[in-house]
Design a protein around this motif. Structure first.
Motif, PDB file in Angstrom:
ATOM      1  N   LEU A  12     -33.183 -13.616  14.949  1.00  0.00           N
ATOM      2  CA  LEU A  12     -33.030 -12.238  15.436  1.00  0.00           C
ATOM      3  C   LEU A  12     -33.375 -12.102  16.920  1.00  0.00           C
ATOM      4  N   GLY A  13     -33.911 -13.144  17.502  1.00  0.00           N
ATOM      5  CA  GLY A  13     -34.287 -13.104  18.911  1.00  0.00           C
ATOM      6  C   GLY A  13     -33.122 -13.420  19.836  1.00  0.00           C
ATOM      7  N   ASP A  14     -32.015 -12.781  19.575  1.00  0.00           N
ATOM      8  CA  ASP A  14     -30.783 -12.988  20.351  1.00  0.00           C
ATOM      9  C   ASP A  14     -30.010 -11.671  20.332  1.00  0.00           C
ATOM     10  N   LEU A  51     -41.024  -5.609   7.197  1.00  0.00           N
ATOM     11  CA  LEU A  51     -40.481  -6.177   8.442  1.00  0.00           C
ATOM     12  C   LEU A  51     -39.194  -5.469   8.868  1.00  0.00           C
ATOM     13  N   LEU A  93     -40.371 -17.215   8.100  1.00  0.00           N
ATOM     14  CA  LEU A  93     -40.533 -16.119   9.057  1.00  0.00           C
ATOM     15  C   LEU A  93     -40.137 -16.520  10.471  1.00  0.00           C
ATOM     16  N   VAL A  94     -40.624 -17.659  10.932  1.00  0.00           N
ATOM     17  CA  VAL A  94     -40.325 -18.074  12.307  1.00  0.00           C
ATOM     18  C   VAL A  94     -38.821 -18.282  12.489  1.00  0.00           C
ATOM     19  N   LEU A 144     -37.244 -14.865  12.794  1.00  0.00           N
ATOM     20  CA  LEU A 144     -37.498 -14.269  14.102  1.00  0.00           C
ATOM     21  C   LEU A 144     -36.647 -14.952  15.175  1.00  0.00           C
ATOM     22  N   HIS A 145     -36.531 -16.263  15.064  1.00  0.00           N
ATOM     23  CA  HIS A 145     -35.669 -16.979  16.014  1.00  0.00           C
ATOM     24  C   HIS A 145     -34.226 -16.493  15.883  1.00  0.00           C
TER      25      HIS A 145
END
Lengths: 107, 107
Positions: free
Chosen positions: B24-26, B97, B17-18, B21-22
Protein backbone atom coordinates in the motif's frame (compact mmCIF):
# COMPACT_ATOMS: atom_id res chain seq x y z
CA UNK A 1 10.50 23.70 20.51
CA UNK A 2 12.74 26.63 19.70
CA UNK A 3 15.27 25.63 22.33
CA UNK A 4 15.64 22.12 20.99
CA UNK A 5 17.55 21.26 17.89
CA UNK A 6 15.87 18.68 15.70
CA UNK A 7 16.79 17.07 12.42
CA UNK A 8 14.55 18.06 9.47
CA UNK A 9 11.08 16.56 9.51
CA UNK A 10 7.76 17.26 7.76
CA UNK A 11 5.15 19.42 9.47
CA UNK A 12 2.24 17.42 10.79
CA UNK A 13 -0.07 18.60 8.00
CA UNK A 14 2.49 17.48 5.41
CA UNK A 15 2.77 13.89 6.63
CA UNK A 16 1.69 11.77 3.66
CA UNK A 17 -0.09 8.46 4.17
CA UNK A 18 1.51 6.61 1.25
CA UNK A 19 4.94 7.80 2.36
CA UNK A 20 4.26 6.58 5.92
CA UNK A 21 3.07 3.18 4.66
CA UNK A 22 6.12 2.88 2.44
CA UNK A 23 8.33 3.74 5.42
CA UNK A 24 6.66 1.06 7.54
CA UNK A 25 6.60 -1.54 4.78
CA UNK A 26 10.02 -2.82 5.71
CA UNK A 27 10.87 -5.34 8.45
CA UNK A 28 13.74 -3.34 9.96
CA UNK A 29 11.72 -0.16 10.10
CA UNK A 30 8.79 -2.04 11.61
CA UNK A 31 11.17 -3.34 14.30
CA UNK A 32 12.21 0.25 14.97
CA UNK A 33 8.57 1.35 15.17
CA UNK A 34 7.92 -1.27 17.81
CA UNK A 35 10.91 -0.05 19.82
CA UNK A 36 9.67 3.53 19.59
CA UNK A 37 6.10 2.56 20.47
CA UNK A 38 6.91 2.98 24.17
CA UNK A 39 6.93 6.74 23.60
CA UNK A 40 10.40 7.17 25.04
CA UNK A 41 13.46 8.63 23.39
CA UNK A 42 15.93 6.09 22.07
CA UNK A 43 19.58 6.49 21.20
CA UNK A 44 20.71 5.46 17.72
CA UNK A 45 22.82 2.59 19.02
CA UNK A 46 21.89 -0.49 16.94
CA UNK A 47 22.64 -2.72 19.96
CA UNK A 48 20.05 -1.02 22.14
CA UNK A 49 17.50 -1.45 19.35
CA UNK A 50 18.10 -5.17 18.92
CA UNK A 51 19.66 -4.57 15.52
CA UNK A 52 23.20 -5.75 16.19
CA UNK A 53 23.19 -7.72 12.96
CA UNK A 54 23.00 -4.56 10.88
CA UNK A 55 25.72 -2.07 10.07
CA UNK A 56 25.34 1.26 11.82
CA UNK A 57 24.99 3.04 8.47
CA UNK A 58 22.14 0.71 7.50
CA UNK A 59 20.32 1.47 10.72
CA UNK A 60 20.92 5.20 10.14
CA UNK A 61 19.39 4.90 6.68
CA UNK A 62 16.26 3.28 8.05
CA UNK A 63 15.98 5.90 10.79
CA UNK A 64 16.24 8.62 8.18
CA UNK A 65 13.41 7.11 6.13
CA UNK A 66 11.19 7.06 9.22
CA UNK A 67 12.05 10.63 10.14
CA UNK A 68 11.59 12.01 6.64
CA UNK A 69 8.22 10.24 6.39
CA UNK A 70 7.11 11.95 9.61
CA UNK A 71 6.97 8.81 11.71
CA UNK A 72 9.73 9.83 14.11
CA UNK A 73 11.42 12.95 15.41
CA UNK A 74 15.14 13.21 16.17
CA UNK A 75 16.42 15.49 18.90
CA UNK A 76 20.04 16.56 18.68
CA UNK A 77 21.97 17.04 21.94
CA UNK A 78 25.62 17.70 21.26
CA UNK A 79 26.97 14.60 19.60
CA UNK A 80 24.00 12.52 20.64
CA UNK A 81 20.75 12.03 18.82
CA UNK A 82 17.55 10.78 20.37
CA UNK A 83 14.69 9.36 18.34
CA UNK A 84 11.06 9.11 19.38
CA UNK A 85 7.72 8.35 17.76
CA UNK A 86 5.55 11.28 16.63
CA UNK A 87 2.57 9.63 18.23
CA UNK A 88 0.49 12.76 18.76
CA UNK A 89 1.16 14.02 15.25
CA UNK A 90 0.37 10.67 13.63
CA UNK A 91 -2.79 10.22 15.70
CA UNK A 92 -3.94 13.67 14.65
CA UNK A 93 -3.16 13.10 11.00
CA UNK A 94 -4.37 9.49 10.67
CA UNK A 95 -6.73 8.70 13.56
CA UNK A 96 -6.67 5.05 14.55
CA UNK A 97 -3.78 4.06 12.31
CA UNK A 98 -1.18 3.44 15.02
CA UNK A 99 -3.83 1.92 17.26
CA UNK A 100 -4.42 -0.67 14.56
CA UNK A 101 -0.82 -1.08 13.44
CA UNK A 102 1.01 -1.51 16.73
CA UNK A 103 -0.93 -4.51 18.10
CA UNK A 104 -0.86 -6.15 14.65
CA UNK A 105 2.88 -5.60 14.36
CA UNK A 106 3.61 -6.86 17.85
CA UNK A 107 1.64 -10.09 17.45
CA UNK B 1 -14.86 -21.52 -3.24
CA UNK B 2 -14.17 -24.72 -5.07
CA UNK B 3 -16.41 -23.71 -7.95
CA UNK B 4 -14.61 -20.46 -8.52
CA UNK B 5 -11.19 -20.17 -10.06
CA UNK B 6 -8.96 -17.64 -8.37
CA UNK B 7 -5.42 -16.51 -8.97
CA UNK B 8 -2.94 -17.53 -6.23
CA UNK B 9 -3.24 -15.62 -2.97
CA UNK B 10 -2.04 -16.11 0.60
CA UNK B 11 -4.32 -17.74 3.14
CA UNK B 12 -5.77 -15.27 5.62
CA UNK B 13 -3.48 -16.45 8.42
CA UNK B 14 -0.46 -15.92 6.17
CA UNK B 15 -1.18 -12.29 5.32
CA UNK B 16 1.85 -10.38 6.59
CA UNK B 17 1.52 -6.85 7.93
CA UNK B 18 4.82 -5.52 6.58
CA UNK B 19 4.04 -6.99 3.16
CA UNK B 20 0.62 -5.33 3.19
CA UNK B 21 2.11 -1.97 4.19
CA UNK B 22 4.73 -2.28 1.47
CA UNK B 23 1.99 -3.07 -1.05
CA UNK B 24 0.00 0.00 0.00
CA UNK B 25 3.03 2.28 0.20
CA UNK B 26 2.73 3.22 -3.46
CA UNK B 27 0.46 5.90 -4.93
CA UNK B 28 -0.90 3.74 -7.78
CA UNK B 29 -1.70 0.86 -5.47
CA UNK B 30 -3.34 3.24 -3.01
CA UNK B 31 -5.52 4.51 -5.88
CA UNK B 32 -6.48 0.91 -6.62
CA UNK B 33 -7.29 0.29 -2.95
CA UNK B 34 -9.65 3.25 -2.95
CA UNK B 35 -11.37 1.88 -6.06
CA UNK B 36 -11.75 -1.51 -4.43
CA UNK B 37 -12.97 -0.03 -1.16
CA UNK B 38 -16.56 -0.17 -2.44
CA UNK B 39 -16.46 -3.93 -1.97
CA UNK B 40 -17.47 -4.63 -5.56
CA UNK B 41 -15.61 -6.63 -8.18
CA UNK B 42 -13.68 -4.55 -10.68
CA UNK B 43 -12.39 -5.47 -14.10
CA UNK B 44 -8.71 -4.96 -14.82
CA UNK B 45 -9.36 -2.24 -17.41
CA UNK B 46 -7.06 0.69 -16.52
CA UNK B 47 -9.66 3.12 -17.91
CA UNK B 48 -12.33 1.97 -15.50
CA UNK B 49 -9.89 2.41 -12.63
CA UNK B 50 -8.91 5.96 -13.55
CA UNK B 51 -5.44 4.82 -14.53
CA UNK B 52 -5.49 5.62 -18.24
CA UNK B 53 -2.08 7.23 -17.98
CA UNK B 54 -0.45 3.90 -17.15
CA UNK B 55 0.42 1.03 -19.44
CA UNK B 56 -1.77 -2.02 -18.96
CA UNK B 57 1.26 -4.10 -17.94
CA UNK B 58 2.12 -1.56 -15.26
CA UNK B 59 -1.37 -1.74 -13.84
CA UNK B 60 -1.18 -5.53 -13.95
CA UNK B 61 2.05 -5.43 -11.98
CA UNK B 62 0.49 -3.30 -9.28
CA UNK B 63 -2.55 -5.57 -9.12
CA UNK B 64 -0.29 -8.57 -8.70
CA UNK B 65 1.54 -6.94 -5.79
CA UNK B 66 -1.78 -6.29 -4.05
CA UNK B 67 -3.01 -9.84 -4.66
CA UNK B 68 0.21 -11.51 -3.54
CA UNK B 69 0.21 -9.38 -0.39
CA UNK B 70 -3.29 -10.59 0.42
CA UNK B 71 -5.00 -7.24 -0.07
CA UNK B 72 -7.13 -8.34 -3.03
CA UNK B 73 -8.56 -11.49 -4.56
CA UNK B 74 -8.85 -12.12 -8.29
CA UNK B 75 -11.66 -14.23 -9.72
CA UNK B 76 -11.08 -15.75 -13.14
CA UNK B 77 -14.10 -16.11 -15.44
CA UNK B 78 -13.04 -17.26 -18.87
CA UNK B 79 -10.83 -14.55 -20.28
CA UNK B 80 -12.00 -12.02 -17.73
CA UNK B 81 -10.56 -11.34 -14.32
CA UNK B 82 -12.37 -9.56 -11.54
CA UNK B 83 -10.58 -8.03 -8.58
CA UNK B 84 -12.05 -7.23 -5.19
CA UNK B 85 -10.81 -6.23 -1.74
CA UNK B 86 -10.33 -8.99 0.86
CA UNK B 87 -12.10 -6.82 3.39
CA UNK B 88 -13.28 -9.61 5.69
CA UNK B 89 -9.89 -11.31 5.68
CA UNK B 90 -8.00 -8.08 6.32
CA UNK B 91 -10.38 -7.02 9.09
CA UNK B 92 -9.93 -10.41 10.74
CA UNK B 93 -6.16 -10.32 10.43
CA UNK B 94 -5.56 -6.65 11.31
CA UNK B 95 -8.61 -5.28 13.13
CA UNK B 96 -9.13 -1.58 12.53
CA UNK B 97 -6.43 -1.19 9.92
CA UNK B 98 -8.67 -0.60 6.89
CA UNK B 99 -11.05 1.45 9.02
CA UNK B 100 -8.15 3.79 9.72
CA UNK B 101 -6.52 3.64 6.29
CA UNK B 102 -9.46 4.20 3.98
CA UNK B 103 -10.70 7.54 5.35
CA UNK B 104 -7.12 8.78 5.62
CA UNK B 105 -6.38 7.75 2.05
CA UNK B 106 -9.58 9.28 0.69
CA UNK B 107 -9.05 12.67 2.33
Amino acid sequence: MSDTERLPQPATADIDLVTVLHALGDPVRMTLLLSYADGAEHSCDPHGLGLDHLHKSTVSHHMRVLREAGVTTTRVAGRNRFVSLRRTDLDARFPGLLDALLPAAAS
